[in-house]
Motif scaffolding. Structure first.
Motif, short mmCIF file in Angstrom:
data_model
loop_
_atom_site.label_atom_id
_atom_site.label_comp_id
_atom_site.label_asym_id
_atom_site.label_seq_id
_atom_site.Cartn_x
_atom_site.Cartn_y
_atom_site.Cartn_z
N HIS A 98 0.82 -1.21 0.00
CA HIS A 98 0.00 0.00 0.00
C HIS A 98 0.86 1.26 0.00
CE1 HIS A 98 -3.45 2.53 0.73
NE2 HIS A 98 -2.82 3.07 1.80
N LEU A 99 1.90 1.26 0.83
CA LEU A 99 2.79 2.42 0.89
C LEU A 99 3.51 2.63 -0.45
CD1 LEU A 99 4.35 2.01 4.44
CD2 LEU A 99 2.67 3.72 3.71
N LYS A 100 3.92 1.52 -1.05
CA LYS A 100 4.60 1.62 -2.33
C LYS A 100 3.67 2.19 -3.41
CE LYS A 100 8.20 0.80 -4.95
NZ LYS A 100 9.47 1.50 -4.75
N SER A 101 2.39 1.76 -3.37
CA SER A 101 1.42 2.26 -4.33
C SER A 101 1.19 3.76 -4.16
CB SER A 101 0.10 1.50 -4.20
OG SER A 101 -0.88 2.05 -5.06
N GLU A 102 1.05 4.18 -2.89
CA GLU A 102 0.85 5.61 -2.63
C GLU A 102 2.07 6.41 -3.05
OE1 GLU A 102 -1.77 7.22 -1.64
OE2 GLU A 102 -2.99 5.40 -1.49
N ASN A 103 3.25 5.84 -2.82
CA ASN A 103 4.47 6.54 -3.21
C ASN A 103 4.54 6.72 -4.74
OD1 ASN A 103 6.94 7.74 -3.02
ND2 ASN A 103 8.08 5.82 -2.93
N ASP A 104 4.14 5.68 -5.48
CA ASP A 104 4.14 5.79 -6.93
C ASP A 104 3.15 6.83 -7.43
OD1 ASP A 104 6.08 3.87 -7.10
OD2 ASP A 104 4.66 2.20 -7.42
#
Length: 366
Positions: free
Chosen positions: A173-179
């Motif tokens: 989830h954090l990676k998706s938000e970062n992208d």
């Protein structure tokens, strides 16, 4: 509102002026002349003249921004700078007047043309440019949607790869938000760069506009000097024309006098012919007298009457002789007057010839 009169200038004619010097990314596609008005901002009802006389009004196409504008310059002042959008409408309010509203400029522009044909051509060109602006907007929206879909597809693919490589749901989830934040940041940077390009373009356009206005001001001063020279030359020519007209008037008066004298001579000649005819009649009558006297010798009863008649006839003969002498004297007098008049007439004719040669020489000198 009634249309305002303007000099006759065919629409579409390319003129050399401030608007015609705007080259580069903007090119004039249609040019005409009209009186420019703006709606009164306080009343929103009355028209306020934006130009003292008819000025050049042009459609411009911005190649870089793929947009269309209506631009008009009066001397060193920009009186119209209106970007055409698909929701704009040009309305004919009379046979020679039309208007359109510009929400960006927060005003309503009005144009008064010198003919209905100019108004019709301007309205047709407005509709064409409006349709072109609509097509340009639709193409721009299609490009934006295509770019957005491509970004979303890239974002989804990246998320699937991350899910496959990482087992933790929180990290995913954090990676998706970062992208997503990275994509938004990239788009913002692209928008900033685009705005910087537009700002630089506006600065260049303003610089060209300033240069064009300066050139226009210099041209106006030059035109003023040329107009002053032409006006002085026109006044001089008018004075010369007045002098020539006065001289022509004198010539016409002399011609009229000569015509009157000719008519008088013809009348005198006609009277002289009448007198000669009367004289011939009297001579014929005098030839009858001997015949009457011979007849009187054979008629004794009428002798006294014949003698009286004879005496009367003799008196008439004497009177006729006197009349003949007077007529001859008048004829001689008329001939003398006629000769004197012909001499005066010859002198006047010579003067007229000299005056005509002077006029011809004066025309050749001019």
């Amino acid at each position: 509102m009634a249309a305002v009169g303007a000099p006759d200038l065919s629409p579409g004619r390319r003129e050399v002026g401030p608007t015609a010097r705007w080259v580069g990314r903007e090119q004039p596609i249609f040019t005409t002349r009209a009186h420019v008005f703006q709606i009164d901002p306080s009343t929103k009802k009355n028209w306020v003249p934006a130009s003292k006389q008819a000025v050049t009004v042009s459609y411009f196409y911005d190649v870089t921004r793929n947009s269309y504008r209506i631009i008009s310059v009066d001397g060193a002042k920009v009186i119209i700078n209106s970007t055409i959008t698909p929701n704009m409408t040009f309305t004919k309010t009379s046979q020679k007047f039309g208007q359109w509203a510009d929400s960006r400029a927060n005003t309503v522009f009005g144009l008064g043309f010198s003919s209905e044909q100019q108004l019709t051509k301007f309205a047709e060109k407005f509709q064409e440019v409006k349709e072109a602006a609509k097509l340009a907007r639709e193409k721009s929206q299609e490009k934006i949607e295509t770019s957005s879909n491509h970004s979303q597809a890239s974002s989804v693919n990246g998320t699937d790869d991350e899910k496959a490589s990482h087992a933790g749901p929180a990290d995913t989830h954090l990676k998706s938000e970062n992208d997503k934040l990275k994509i938004a940041l990239t788009q913002s940077a692209a928008n900033v760069k685009k705005w910087e390009i537009e700002l630089q373009t506006l600065r260049e356009s303003n610089a060209r506009l300033t240069t064009a206005l300066q050139e226009s001001a210099a041209s106006v001063e030059q035109w003023k000097r040329q107009f002053s020279i032409c006006r002085d030359e026109n006044d001089r020519l008018r004075n010369k024309i007045d002098e020539l007209e006065e001289q022509c008037g004198e010539i016409n008066r002399e011609k009229e006098k000569n015509s009157q004298l000719k008519r008088r001579i013809e009348e005198l000649e006609a009277e002289l012919r009448e007198k000669e005819t009367e004289l011939k009649d009297l001579r014929k009558q005098s030839e009858i007298i001997p015949q009457l006297m011979s007849e009187c010798e054979y008629v004794s009863e009428k002798l006294e009457a014949a003698e009286r008649d004879n005496q009367n006839l003799e008196d008439k003969v004497r009177s006729l002789k006197t009349d003949i002498e007077e007529s001859k004297y008048r004829q001689r007098h008329l001939k003398v007057e006629l000769k004197s008049f012909l001499e005066v007439l010859d002198g006047k004719i010579d003067d007229l010839h000299d005056f005509r040669r002077g006029l011809s020489k004066l025309g050749a000198d001019n």
